[in-house]
Design a protein around this motif. Sequence first.
Motif, PDB file in Angstrom:
ATOM      1  N   PHE A  47     -11.295  37.764  39.754  1.00 16.16           N
ATOM      2  CA  PHE A  47     -10.435  37.892  40.933  1.00 16.16           C
ATOM      3  C   PHE A  47      -9.622  36.610  41.135  1.00 16.16           C
ATOM      4  O   PHE A  47      -8.403  36.669  41.386  1.00 16.16           O
ATOM      5  CB  PHE A  47     -11.296  38.176  42.161  1.00 16.16           C
ATOM      6  CG  PHE A  47     -10.518  38.313  43.439  1.00 16.16           C
ATOM      7  CD1 PHE A  47     -10.011  39.536  43.837  1.00 16.16           C
ATOM      8  CD2 PHE A  47     -10.291  37.208  44.260  1.00 16.16           C
ATOM      9  CE1 PHE A  47      -9.291  39.667  45.018  1.00 16.16           C
ATOM     10  CE2 PHE A  47      -9.573  37.323  45.433  1.00 16.16           C
ATOM     11  CZ  PHE A  47      -9.071  38.562  45.817  1.00 16.16           C
ATOM     12  N   VAL A  48     -10.277  35.457  41.024  1.00 17.47           N
ATOM     13  CA  VAL A  48      -9.595  34.179  41.210  1.00 17.47           C
ATOM     14  C   VAL A  48      -8.563  33.948  40.103  1.00 17.47           C
ATOM     15  O   VAL A  48      -7.425  33.522  40.368  1.00 17.47           O
ATOM     16  CB  VAL A  48     -10.608  33.023  41.246  1.00 17.47           C
ATOM     17  CG1 VAL A  48      -9.905  31.677  41.214  1.00 17.47           C
ATOM     18  CG2 VAL A  48     -11.477  33.124  42.491  1.00 17.47           C
ATOM     19  N   GLY A  69       5.942  29.631  45.028  1.00 19.01           N
ATOM     20  CA  GLY A  69       4.829  30.142  44.243  1.00 19.01           C
ATOM     21  C   GLY A  69       3.944  29.030  43.721  1.00 19.01           C
ATOM     22  O   GLY A  69       2.722  29.186  43.617  1.00 19.01           O
ATOM     23  N   GLY A  70       4.563  27.892  43.401  1.00 22.51           N
ATOM     24  CA  GLY A  70       3.797  26.758  42.887  1.00 22.51           C
ATOM     25  C   GLY A  70       2.786  26.233  43.878  1.00 22.51           C
ATOM     26  O   GLY A  70       1.701  25.782  43.494  1.00 22.51           O
ATOM     27  N   MET A  71       3.104  26.282  45.174  1.00 18.80           N
ATOM     28  CA  MET A  71       2.150  25.824  46.187  1.00 18.80           C
ATOM     29  C   MET A  71       0.855  26.623  46.114  1.00 18.80           C
ATOM     30  O   MET A  71      -0.236  26.066  46.148  1.00 18.80           O
ATOM     31  CB  MET A  71       2.760  25.957  47.585  1.00 18.80           C
ATOM     32  CG  MET A  71       3.814  24.928  47.899  1.00 18.80           C
ATOM     33  SD  MET A  71       4.362  25.039  49.621  1.00 18.80           S
ATOM     34  CE  MET A  71       5.217  26.619  49.617  1.00 18.80           C
ATOM     35  N   THR A  72       0.989  27.939  46.016  1.00 18.74           N
ATOM     36  CA  THR A  72      -0.198  28.784  45.961  1.00 18.74           C
ATOM     37  C   THR A  72      -0.936  28.604  44.647  1.00 18.74           C
ATOM     38  O   THR A  72      -2.171  28.608  44.611  1.00 18.74           O
ATOM     39  CB  THR A  72       0.201  30.260  46.150  1.00 18.74           C
ATOM     40  OG1 THR A  72       1.009  30.377  47.317  1.00 18.74           O
ATOM     41  CG2 THR A  72      -1.022  31.131  46.315  1.00 18.74           C
ATOM     42  N   THR A  73      -0.193  28.451  43.554  1.00 21.74           N
ATOM     43  CA  THR A  73      -0.827  28.219  42.255  1.00 21.74           C
ATOM     44  C   THR A  73      -1.677  26.952  42.288  1.00 21.74           C
ATOM     45  O   THR A  73      -2.837  26.944  41.865  1.00 21.74           O
ATOM     46  CB  THR A  73       0.240  28.101  41.154  1.00 21.74           C
ATOM     47  OG1 THR A  73       1.037  29.292  41.124  1.00 21.74           O
ATOM     48  CG2 THR A  73      -0.408  27.904  39.786  1.00 21.74           C
ATOM     49  N   VAL A  74      -1.098  25.862  42.794  1.00 23.00           N
ATOM     50  CA  VAL A  74      -1.823  24.588  42.882  1.00 23.00           C
ATOM     51  C   VAL A  74      -3.025  24.722  43.811  1.00 23.00           C
ATOM     52  O   VAL A  74      -4.126  24.253  43.506  1.00 23.00           O
ATOM     53  CB  VAL A  74      -0.878  23.469  43.368  1.00 23.00           C
ATOM     54  CG1 VAL A  74      -1.663  22.196  43.685  1.00 23.00           C
ATOM     55  CG2 VAL A  74       0.184  23.181  42.310  1.00 23.00           C
ATOM     56  N   GLN A  75      -2.832  25.372  44.945  1.00 20.71           N
ATOM     57  CA  GLN A  75      -3.905  25.525  45.919  1.00 20.71           C
ATOM     58  C   GLN A  75      -5.085  26.301  45.331  1.00 20.71           C
ATOM     59  O   GLN A  75      -6.239  25.868  45.413  1.00 20.71           O
ATOM     60  CB  GLN A  75      -3.385  26.246  47.158  1.00 20.71           C
ATOM     61  CG  GLN A  75      -4.438  26.448  48.243  1.00 20.71           C
ATOM     62  CD  GLN A  75      -3.911  27.280  49.402  1.00 20.71           C
ATOM     63  OE1 GLN A  75      -2.773  27.756  49.385  1.00 20.71           O
ATOM     64  NE2 GLN A  75      -4.734  27.480  50.409  1.00 20.71           N
ATOM     65  N   LEU A  76      -4.808  27.448  44.713  1.00 17.74           N
ATOM     66  CA  LEU A  76      -5.884  28.283  44.188  1.00 17.74           C
ATOM     67  C   LEU A  76      -6.585  27.621  43.007  1.00 17.74           C
ATOM     68  O   LEU A  76      -7.811  27.719  42.862  1.00 17.74           O
ATOM     69  CB  LEU A  76      -5.327  29.651  43.778  1.00 17.74           C
ATOM     70  CG  LEU A  76      -4.816  30.530  44.926  1.00 17.74           C
ATOM     71  CD1 LEU A  76      -4.220  31.820  44.371  1.00 17.74           C
ATOM     72  CD2 LEU A  76      -5.929  30.838  45.911  1.00 17.74           C
ATOM     73  N   PHE A  77      -5.815  26.935  42.151  1.00 15.09           N
ATOM     74  CA  PHE A  77      -6.465  26.259  41.026  1.00 15.09           C
ATOM     75  C   PHE A  77      -7.357  25.125  41.522  1.00 15.09           C
ATOM     76  O   PHE A  77      -8.467  24.932  41.022  1.00 15.09           O
ATOM     77  CB  PHE A  77      -5.437  25.707  40.048  1.00 15.09           C
ATOM     78  CG  PHE A  77      -6.083  24.999  38.890  1.00 15.09           C
ATOM     79  CD1 PHE A  77      -6.580  25.709  37.815  1.00 15.09           C
ATOM     80  CD2 PHE A  77      -6.229  23.616  38.896  1.00 15.09           C
ATOM     81  CE1 PHE A  77      -7.211  25.069  36.754  1.00 15.09           C
ATOM     82  CE2 PHE A  77      -6.855  22.967  37.850  1.00 15.09           C
ATOM     83  CZ  PHE A  77      -7.343  23.688  36.770  1.00 15.09           C
TER      84      PHE A  77
END
Length: 487
Positions: A78-79, A419-427
């Motif tokens: 999921f992540v 989109g990059g903000m969410t990518t960085v946050q989730l990673f």
Amino acid sequence: MQSSIDETLSASGSETVSAQRPSGWGELLGGRNGVYALALAGGVTLHAVNMYVATTVMPSVVADIGGLDFYAWTTTLFVVASILGAALTARLLNSAGPRGAYIVATILFAAGTLVASLASNMPVMLAGRSLQGLGGGFLYALAYGLTRIVLPERLWGRMIGLISAMWGVATLVGPAIGGIFAEYGAWRAGFWSLLPVSGLFAVLALTTLPRASAHRNERSAIPVPQLVLLTAAVLAVSAGSLSPETLWQLTGLAAALLMIGLIAAIETRATARLLPKRSFTLATPLGALYLVIALLMLGMQPEVFVPYLLQQLHGQSPLWAGYLAALMSIGWTAATLLSARWQEKSGARLIVAGPALTLAGLVLLAIFLPAHGGGSWPLLAPICLGLVLIGFGIGLAWPSIVTRVYQNAPATEQDLAAGGMTTVQLFAIAFGTASAGMVANVAGIATPGGLAGASHAALWLAVVFAAAPAFAIAVAFKVVRLTGRTS
């Protein structure tokens, strides 16, 4: 009220200062803006509530259809899929436009939810969870990306605060919904219950969101090498965290760091990128902003073990331990709603104050959480305050950070920046969760275990992860120097 001033850096490095008229919650939540706010915040709520519902009902799922060996992978996949969705959001926006992108995201989420609800074995459940993650990742990143497109700049801070507040709502609502369905043996209904809401938001998007964006963005190919490396990095750190052996955990973390380094090297030369140009260097505003986001996410990861530690060391029931741990999310929610107003005059101060408060919260946990309290409030009170401060600090800085990302991203890479903000946050969350597991195991949470192991783990989790907000304070000062001193 004095209007807020927005400073953006032009391509030549000069500052453009523009006055904007006052804004309030009434302007955001009324009329067409209110419909937009409902659609964007609702999509995030759907994604967040689903996470907590799924976590709560998963023991019942395994008891019914089996697959205990793959239990952890229901979250891992999921992540991974959520991160991929966030990373591909700019491409989806460019291809389908705001309305089409939101509908595609909602359909993917609903399809995954339906598959999960009908699963008769664990492979089918994993497929459903992966689809849910992909659609949810899109919904989360689109909330930030579409904020810039459908709302005036003076409302960005309040909308970002509202989006963040939805996580606090989900923290309280999600486990309760999942718990009710699990208690009555109706885990499938826990997933089904999300389908009508998904349909509602799809219809809302179809009837209200613009078909196309007025902003012109670069059309580039999908960054396949970076996505492959990013996926591999998340899988490596997740797989390492599942092992009880410290060596394997360290190997997973090292492999993930190596692959992030490779992504940074590729991004400097690639035409198809995960993040806007020069986002992997602290010499640029975006590089510093993304690093602050990552560090703040790392700073809150001891939360994973807080319910267990409160039960073991402070005599709390599972229910109370869970809700006390939720104080971190409540603090985040309260701060984002307040800071949306404060950033109009003190945005730069908030970016620095946020990590400082998070650091203070971790210091309180380092002092009081390792003690054997037996439920006494003289020890529980500062622990609760520490949890609130950790979340409050992140929420305080968040709207100002996100607004500055919008302001400092190149005009042709706005969707990529969002989109990059969410990518960085989730990673960072995935990386931090695995790191927290490694620190806790090394500190003895399992061996020797018991009160001594829990106490050592509590101390080292707080001390080690306090380094993240401490470093974030220094980077935050750099952000202020690079982006200006007002919001």
